[in-house]
Scaffold this active site. Structure first.
Site, PDB file in Angstrom:
ATOM      1  N   PHE A  24     -15.304  -4.916 131.703  1.00 25.74           N
ATOM      2  CA  PHE A  24     -15.975  -3.843 132.432  1.00 25.74           C
ATOM      3  C   PHE A  24     -15.006  -3.110 133.357  1.00 25.74           C
ATOM      4  CE2 PHE A  24     -19.263  -7.018 131.613  1.00 25.74           C
ATOM      5  CZ  PHE A  24     -20.380  -6.275 131.252  1.00 25.74           C
ATOM      6  N   ASP A  25     -15.205  -1.810 133.476  1.00 21.07           N
ATOM      7  CA  ASP A  25     -14.701  -1.057 134.617  1.00 21.07           C
ATOM      8  C   ASP A  25     -15.494  -1.527 135.841  1.00 21.07           C
ATOM      9  OD1 ASP A  25     -13.567   1.179 136.155  1.00 21.07           O
ATOM     10  OD2 ASP A  25     -15.561   2.054 135.951  1.00 21.07           O
TER      11      ASP A  25
END
Length: 215
Positions: free
Chosen positions: A7-8
């Site tokens: 994930f960002d």
């Protein structure tokens, strides 16, 4: 079969963009007497917060400005941000299902640590790559490839989830299944310039897609 989801962070796992914007507004006003808009700040994104200040601040005392940024970021974290229980539950669900999970963010490690501890996420991730860990920031896939290597997962077994054009380009260049998300109150990109493999609007939709094997 998917083995890992990376994930960002800002705008993806936490609604931290308002805090970033406000802390940058404070620094540029305090040191350069410059009023920046959110779009002005967003145009600087790519390097970590320290890189943004060093590259864009005119004032010679950049180190003091960096310290000022982090102090303001931590202060605002307490005042402006509530954790998203739905995202925390998603991360717990992924861990319990045996999925490897990680973060690849342009944030500096220092600000990410502030956020992860405040949001009770610090112990959840198998790998974390920050803007401090790469030579080339997003949209270059360097950090994503590094995360895959540390997880010992092939690109075809991984998903990258982000909210910005830079996230999508990095994911596509790394040849992972790339998802653009718009599930938090503030996210960076409403219309992606590069087309992700999927666009997901809610955490529930993401979880359901995983359960039925769509992604």
């Amino acid at each position: 079969m998917m083995e890992a989801i990376i994930f960002d962070f800002d705008g993806t796992l936490a609604n931290t963009l308002p805090i970033c914007f406000e802390a940058f507004h404070h620094v540029f006003k305090e040191f350069d007497n410059k009023d920046c808009t959110d779009n002005d700040i967003k145009a600087m994104f790519g390097p970590s917060e320290t890189g943004i200040i060093r590259d864009n601040l005119l004032h010679p005392n950049k180190e003091e400005a960096i310290e000022n940024y982090y102090a303001k970021y931590e202060e605002l974290h307490k005042d402006l941000l509530d954790g998203d229980g739905e995202i925390l539950a998603l991360l717990s669900f992924l861990k319990e299902s045996g999925m490897k999970i990680g973060i690849f963010t342009g944030k500096a490690k220092r600000s990410l640590d502030i956020s992860l501890h405040a949001l009770q996420m610090a112990e959840l991730f198998d790998v974390i790559i920050t803007g401090d860990d790469v030579v080339k920031p997003k949209p270059d896939p360097e950090g994503l490839l590094k995360a895959l290597s540390l997880l010992e997962v092939d690109a075809c077994e991984a998903i990258y989830v982000g909210d910005s054009d830079a996230d999508i380009v990095a994911g596509l260049q790394a040849n992972v299944f790339t998802i653009g998300v718009q599930w938090l109150p503030q996210f960076q990109t409403a219309q992606f310039s590069a087309q992700p493999h999927a666009i997901i609007k809610t955490v529930a939709q993401f979880k359901q897609s995983l359960k039925v094997g769509i992604i």
